[in-house]
Write a protein that holds these residues in place. Structure first.
Motif, short mmCIF file in Angstrom:
data_model
loop_
_atom_site.label_atom_id
_atom_site.label_comp_id
_atom_site.label_asym_id
_atom_site.label_seq_id
_atom_site.Cartn_x
_atom_site.Cartn_y
_atom_site.Cartn_z
N UNK A 150 -16.36 7.29 -9.20
CA UNK A 150 -15.83 5.92 -8.91
C UNK A 150 -14.62 6.00 -8.15
N UNK A 151 -14.82 5.18 -6.93
CA UNK A 151 -13.61 5.20 -6.08
C UNK A 151 -12.50 4.40 -6.83
N UNK A 152 -11.45 4.83 -6.39
CA UNK A 152 -10.20 4.40 -7.22
C UNK A 152 -9.39 3.76 -6.19
N UNK A 153 -8.49 2.81 -6.69
CA UNK A 153 -7.51 2.06 -5.81
C UNK A 153 -6.23 1.74 -6.55
N UNK A 154 -5.26 1.35 -6.02
CA UNK A 154 -3.92 0.88 -6.80
C UNK A 154 -2.84 1.43 -6.02
N UNK A 155 -1.72 1.61 -6.61
CA UNK A 155 -0.31 1.70 -6.05
C UNK A 155 -0.37 3.01 -5.46
N UNK A 156 0.29 3.06 -4.09
CA UNK A 156 0.14 4.42 -3.17
C UNK A 156 1.01 5.47 -3.77
N UNK A 157 1.81 5.36 -4.57
CA UNK A 157 2.25 6.48 -5.25
C UNK A 157 1.34 7.54 -6.01
N UNK A 158 0.14 7.21 -6.11
CA UNK A 158 -0.88 8.18 -6.79
C UNK A 158 -1.75 8.62 -5.57
N UNK A 159 -1.59 8.39 -4.32
CA UNK A 159 -2.45 8.63 -3.31
C UNK A 159 -2.52 10.16 -3.00
N UNK A 160 -1.50 11.05 -3.35
CA UNK A 160 -1.69 12.57 -3.37
C UNK A 160 -2.17 13.23 -4.49
N UNK A 161 -2.26 12.33 -5.74
CA UNK A 161 -2.66 12.79 -7.02
C UNK A 161 -4.28 12.73 -7.07
N UNK A 162 -4.79 11.72 -6.11
CA UNK A 162 -6.38 11.55 -6.35
C UNK A 162 -6.84 10.36 -5.98
N UNK A 163 -5.95 9.47 -5.81
CA UNK A 163 -6.39 8.10 -5.73
C UNK A 163 -7.01 8.05 -4.36
N UNK A 164 -8.12 7.07 -4.25
CA UNK A 164 -8.80 7.06 -2.80
C UNK A 164 -8.18 6.17 -2.06
N UNK A 165 -7.97 4.95 -2.54
CA UNK A 165 -7.17 3.74 -1.55
C UNK A 165 -5.93 3.46 -2.07
N UNK A 166 -4.72 3.56 -1.42
CA UNK A 166 -3.61 3.15 -2.01
C UNK A 166 -3.21 1.76 -1.39
N UNK A 167 -2.86 0.77 -2.16
CA UNK A 167 -2.71 -0.47 -1.55
C UNK A 167 -1.49 -0.99 -2.05
N UNK A 168 -0.22 -1.20 -1.34
CA UNK A 168 0.99 -1.57 -2.09
C UNK A 168 2.17 -1.89 -0.97
N UNK A 169 3.24 -1.80 -1.78
CA UNK A 169 4.63 -1.94 -0.91
C UNK A 169 5.51 -0.66 -0.66
N UNK A 170 6.19 -0.69 0.39
CA UNK A 170 6.86 0.44 0.79
C UNK A 170 8.20 0.10 0.14
N UNK A 171 8.41 0.83 -0.90
CA UNK A 171 9.58 0.54 -1.72
C UNK A 171 10.84 1.16 -1.08
N UNK A 172 10.80 2.23 -0.22
CA UNK A 172 11.99 2.49 0.44
C UNK A 172 12.45 1.38 1.11
N UNK A 173 11.78 0.88 1.84
CA UNK A 173 12.09 -0.32 2.71
C UNK A 173 12.64 -1.43 2.10
#
Length: 338
Positions: free
Chosen positions: A251-274
């Motif tokens: 199952x491909x996954x998407x969601x918050x970019x904070x999970x991208x290095x944990x194994x999420x396939x596509x991260x879609x979200x906001x740049x919180x530092x900016x």
């Protein structure tokens, strides 16, 4: 003559002017408030600090931080204490729980906020052009809807799934928004909620929480062709359960970019530092005399897409050229934890 000199000296002391004629510089105290330690909050605070430290007013501003570490009672007590303090010039509120409380309880101190999980249903924002009160913030209007709508255009999925924390204003708000979007866009939306607390409002043991997450995932994952992961400290700490589920069902996954290095396939979200940097800009303007109630809140920038090639390979998903072209960042490995 002596009397006139005394009056002049007293006037100088009262007015804050030094004998040299240079006005004494005012110092400011900013208090940051968050209800837990969470990577997006850490990034927002980092950006905020950088924005203040890089400003010309840096040497005149003191930043105090408060983190309730998940203790809502401690958060309530601290927020209540702020209203009576005379030494606080501005509050930087991070997260939905903190912002809901500061906006409700604090009426005399300017507030700048960010990191509302579901801004439209938080009860904080009623008019994006300005609160008309003592607060403003940096957010993106309907950011989850924007992300899922974009994903729908890129992937043309038919069924999307999500699990959520019952009682979380941001999670339940997101469920509401995605339900509305599914009717408009013509896809099916499957979701399942669970609780982190028992009937006495006590946090459940970690193993029971992990069992609840697994059970919720198993109710949704077999029914969908893509899975969206909401932002949550509990999800961050237990993302291995999500990843195992995604591998099990290819199952491909998407969601918050904070999970991208944990194994999420596509991260879609906001740049919180900016976002934090933008909050610092607002704080400086307010300390310089701007009315927070007149500053617009729909100002969040840098909406980004990231792609993890290794995660896509693990679940057997082949990203289209459109997704590859849309990605602002591409990752090629998954971080492992001991």
């Amino acid at each position: 003559m002596l009397k006139k000199c005394l009056i002049l000296i007293i006037g100088i002391l009262i007015s804050g002017w030094h004998p040299s004629g240079v006005q004494a510089e005012k110092s400011y105290r900013i208090v940051t408030v968050q209800h837990q330690t969470f990577q997006p909050y850490t990034l927002s605070l980092k950006g905020f600090r950088q924005g203040i430290q890089q400003s010309e007013a840096a040497d005149k501003i003191i930043i105090d931080t408060f983190n309730a570490d998940g203790d809502i009672a401690a958060l309530d007590a601290f927020v209540a204490s702020l209203e009576t303090r005379q030494d606080v010039d501005l509050i930087f509120s991070i997260g939905t729980h903190s912002t809901q409380r500061t906006v409700r309880e604090i009426k005399t101190i300017p507030i700048v906020f960010t990191d509302l999980g579901a801004p439209e249903t938080s009860g904080v924002i009623t008019d994006w052009q300005g609160s008309g009160a003592n607060y403003t913030g940096v957010e993106t209007r309907d950011y989850v809807g924007i992300g899922i709508h974009l994903l729908h255009e890129l992937m043309a999925f038919q069924r999307i799934g999500m699990i959520y924390l019952k009682g979380s204003p941001s999670h339940e708000g997101t469920i509401q928004k995605v339900t509305e979007l599914s009717h408009e866009a013509g896809f099916e939306f499957f979701n399942e909620g669970f609780s982190l607390r028992d009937e006495n409002n006590q946090v459940l043991p970690r193993e029971e929480i992990r069992e609840n997450i697994t059970a919720a995932l198993e109710k949704v994952a077999p029914k969908v062709d893509v899975f969206y992961v909401q932002i949550s400290n509990a999800f961050d700490q237990n993302f291995d359960l999500f990843f195992d589920c995604f591998k099990k069902y290819s199952l491909p996954s998407t969601g918050e970019p904070i999970y991208i290095t944990k194994g999420l396939v596509i991260g879609i979200g906001r740049d919180k530092e900016k976002f934090g940097l933008q909050c610092a800009e607002y704080a400086l303007r307010i300390l310089d005399g701007a009315d927070p109630g007149r500053l617009p809140m729909d100002v969040g920038k840098d909406f980004s897409i990231s792609l993890n090639i290794e995660a896509a390979t693990v679940v057997g998903y082949n990203p289209s050229i459109d997704i590859l072209g849309a990605a602002d960042q591409i990752f090629r490995e998954i971080e492992t934890t001991d």
